[in-house]
Design a protein around this motif. Structure first.
Motif, mmCIF file in Angstrom:
data_model
loop_
_atom_site.group_PDB
_atom_site.id
_atom_site.type_symbol
_atom_site.label_atom_id
_atom_site.label_comp_id
_atom_site.label_asym_id
_atom_site.label_seq_id
_atom_site.Cartn_x
_atom_site.Cartn_y
_atom_site.Cartn_z
ATOM 1 N N PHE A 98 0.826 -1.199 0.000
ATOM 2 C CA PHE A 98 0.000 0.000 0.000
ATOM 3 C C PHE A 98 0.874 1.268 0.000
ATOM 4 N N ALA A 99 0.567 2.200 -0.902
ATOM 5 C CA ALA A 99 1.170 3.548 -0.904
ATOM 6 C C ALA A 99 2.672 3.605 -1.217
ATOM 7 N N VAL A 100 3.198 2.571 -1.868
ATOM 8 C CA VAL A 100 4.613 2.621 -2.264
ATOM 9 C C VAL A 100 4.810 3.507 -3.500
ATOM 10 N N GLY A 101 3.711 3.730 -4.260
ATOM 11 C CA GLY A 101 3.795 4.584 -5.444
ATOM 12 C C GLY A 101 3.480 3.886 -6.758
ATOM 13 N N LYS A 102 2.812 2.751 -6.703
ATOM 14 C CA LYS A 102 2.500 1.990 -7.938
ATOM 15 C C LYS A 102 1.679 2.839 -8.915
ATOM 16 N N THR A 103 0.585 3.423 -8.404
ATOM 17 C CA THR A 103 -0.285 4.229 -9.266
ATOM 18 C C THR A 103 0.465 5.465 -9.778
ATOM 19 N N SER A 104 1.253 6.079 -8.903
ATOM 20 C CA SER A 104 2.008 7.280 -9.288
ATOM 21 C C SER A 104 3.047 6.972 -10.357
ATOM 22 N N LEU A 105 3.681 5.823 -10.272
ATOM 23 C CA LEU A 105 4.696 5.441 -11.262
ATOM 24 C C LEU A 105 4.062 5.248 -12.642
ATOM 25 N N PHE A 126 2.320 13.896 -11.904
ATOM 26 C CA PHE A 126 2.435 13.429 -10.521
ATOM 27 C C PHE A 126 1.465 14.236 -9.680
ATOM 28 N N ASN A 127 0.785 13.560 -8.774
ATOM 29 C CA ASN A 127 -0.201 14.215 -7.926
ATOM 30 C C ASN A 127 0.061 13.836 -6.477
ATOM 31 N N GLU A 128 0.219 14.839 -5.637
ATOM 32 C CA GLU A 128 0.488 14.555 -4.213
ATOM 33 C C GLU A 128 -0.736 13.963 -3.532
ATOM 34 N N LYS A 129 -1.910 14.267 -4.071
ATOM 35 C CA LYS A 129 -3.138 13.791 -3.430
ATOM 36 C C LYS A 129 -3.218 12.278 -3.508
ATOM 37 N N TYR A 130 -3.649 11.708 -2.436
ATOM 38 C CA TYR A 130 -3.633 10.262 -2.369
ATOM 39 C C TYR A 130 -5.008 9.660 -2.661
ATOM 40 N N HIS A 131 -5.080 8.862 -3.702
ATOM 41 C CA HIS A 131 -6.318 8.139 -4.011
ATOM 42 C C HIS A 131 -6.007 6.654 -4.010
ATOM 43 N N ILE A 161 12.761 0.734 -6.226
ATOM 44 C CA ILE A 161 12.799 1.322 -4.888
ATOM 45 C C ILE A 161 12.409 2.774 -5.098
ATOM 46 N N ASN A 162 11.189 3.095 -4.741
ATOM 47 C CA ASN A 162 10.597 4.374 -5.141
ATOM 48 C C ASN A 162 10.706 5.432 -4.033
ATOM 49 N N LYS A 163 10.489 6.674 -4.424
ATOM 50 C CA LYS A 163 10.534 7.878 -3.580
ATOM 51 C C LYS A 163 11.979 8.328 -3.345
ATOM 52 N N SER A 164 12.807 8.203 -4.382
ATOM 53 C CA SER A 164 14.215 8.597 -4.259
ATOM 54 C C SER A 164 14.375 10.093 -3.983
ATOM 55 N N ASP A 165 13.331 10.879 -4.269
ATOM 56 C CA ASP A 165 13.396 12.312 -3.936
ATOM 57 C C ASP A 165 13.369 12.546 -2.434
ATOM 58 N N LEU A 166 13.020 11.513 -1.667
ATOM 59 C CA LEU A 166 13.002 11.635 -0.199
ATOM 60 C C LEU A 166 14.224 10.944 0.415
ATOM 61 N N SER A 207 11.838 7.802 -8.724
ATOM 62 C CA SER A 207 10.918 8.751 -8.098
ATOM 63 C C SER A 207 9.776 9.018 -9.056
ATOM 64 N N ALA A 208 8.573 8.667 -8.630
ATOM 65 C CA ALA A 208 7.394 8.988 -9.437
ATOM 66 C C ALA A 208 7.156 10.489 -9.419
ATOM 67 N N LYS A 209 7.717 11.162 -8.423
ATOM 68 C CA LYS A 209 7.513 12.608 -8.291
ATOM 69 C C LYS A 209 8.367 13.376 -9.300
HETATM 70 P P1 GDP Z 1 0.091 2.951 -4.452
HETATM 71 O O1 GDP Z 1 -0.842 2.644 -3.305
HETATM 72 O O2 GDP Z 1 1.260 2.022 -4.427
HETATM 73 O O3 GDP Z 1 -0.601 3.003 -5.768
HETATM 74 O O4 GDP Z 1 0.730 4.402 -4.158
HETATM 75 P P2 GDP Z 1 0.363 5.806 -4.804
HETATM 76 O O5 GDP Z 1 0.914 5.920 -6.178
HETATM 77 O O6 GDP Z 1 -1.090 6.076 -4.646
HETATM 78 O O7 GDP Z 1 1.225 6.783 -3.889
HETATM 79 C C1 GDP Z 1 1.042 6.847 -2.489
HETATM 80 C C2 GDP Z 1 1.474 8.211 -1.955
HETATM 81 O O8 GDP Z 1 2.865 8.374 -2.138
HETATM 82 C C3 GDP Z 1 0.821 9.392 -2.694
HETATM 83 O O9 GDP Z 1 0.584 10.435 -1.758
HETATM 84 C C4 GDP Z 1 1.861 9.811 -3.699
HETATM 85 O O10 GDP Z 1 1.745 11.186 -4.010
HETATM 86 C C5 GDP Z 1 3.149 9.506 -2.947
HETATM 87 N N1 GDP Z 1 4.251 9.148 -3.837
HETATM 88 C C6 GDP Z 1 4.264 8.180 -4.796
HETATM 89 N N2 GDP Z 1 5.459 8.110 -5.412
HETATM 90 C C7 GDP Z 1 6.233 9.073 -4.829
HETATM 91 C C8 GDP Z 1 7.595 9.517 -5.020
HETATM 92 O O11 GDP Z 1 8.361 9.017 -5.854
HETATM 93 N N3 GDP Z 1 8.019 10.535 -4.208
HETATM 94 C C9 GDP Z 1 7.226 11.131 -3.270
HETATM 95 N N4 GDP Z 1 7.745 12.119 -2.551
HETATM 96 N N5 GDP Z 1 5.951 10.721 -3.057
HETATM 97 C C10 GDP Z 1 5.457 9.718 -3.827
#
Ligand code: GDP
Ligand code: MG
Length: 179
Positions: free
Chosen positions: A12-19, A28-33, A114-119, A144-146
């Motif tokens: 959950f929330a690793v960034g699959k949808t964002s990638l 890229f959208n910060e909002k979480y769905h 390994i996602n979120k390399s911007d953090l 980084s999906a961001k």
């Molecule tokens: P999923 O549940 O794996 O599909 O995850 P989401 O793509 O919905 O992302 C979960 C949360 O992490 C959201 O708030 C995204 O904006 C954030 N997020 C996803 N990828 C990244 C990333 O590479 N960097 C940062 N800073 N946030 C990310």
């Protein structure tokens, strides 16, 4: 045209949808769905001058990992397993998913993101933990999906892994075979 199914996997929330959004729509959208059920996106790539339609299945992740649904996995040519570099417990989920895939498949085409390399200031995954997953270094991408960092390269790599090899027979008639 050749099309290949690829499954997004991971906690959950690793960034699959964002990638997928970054790769397919460059957004890229910060909002979480939370993804409910399964979402399918497509992108055309070219491997060795051959067009391949990637059909990206974005599967809902769960916090406490339960069993993968076999109907999600059915017919998949490749897998993109995602962990969150700031949450070591997502590596645990990845390990469990790998275990389940191994049981179900005799040939695995899998890359690890390994996602979120911007953090990176909050980065909590180290190399020894990673090595336990037994994934080849060339199949691991820090993304980084961001910012989009390494996203294009990662999807291109899985496309190359699953693309059919083009072979040439002695008489130069071209044929393709699924590897
Ligand atoms: P999923 O549940 O794996 O599909 O995850 P989401 O793509 O919905 O992302 C979960 C949360 O992490 C959201 O708030 C995204 O904006 C954030 N997020 C996803 N990828 C990244 C990333 O590479 N960097 C940062 N800073 N946030 C990310
Ligand atoms: Mg999602």
């Amino acid at each position: 045209m050749l099309s290949k199914k690829i499954c997004m996997l991971g906690a959950f929330a690793v960034g699959k949808t964002s990638l997928v959004k970054q790769y397919v729509h460059s957004i890229f959208n910060e909002k979480y769905h939370t993804t409910i059920g399964v979402k399918i996106d497509k992108r055309l790539v070219s491997i060795n001058d051959q067009p391949i339609q990637l059909i990206l299945w974005d599967i809902e992740g769960v916090d406490i990992f339960t069993e993968l649904n076999p109907s999600y996995l059915r017919g998949a040519s490749g897998y993109i397993l995602v962990i969150d570099g700031t949450r070591p417990q997502t590596l645990e989920t990845a390990r469990e998913i790998m275990g389940q895939l191994q049981l179900n498949l005799n040939e695995r085409k899998l890359i690890l993101l390994i996602n979120k390399s911007d953090l990176k200031n909050k980065w909590l995954i180290n190399d020894s933990q990673l090595s336990e997953l037994m994934i080849k270094e060339e199949d691991i991408f820090i993304t980084s999906a961001k910012t989009g960092q390494r996203v294009e390269q990662a999807f291109q790599h899985i496309a190359e892994l699953i693309a059919p090899i083009t072979c040439y027979q002695a008489d130069q008639h071209e044929y393709t075979s699924n590897r």
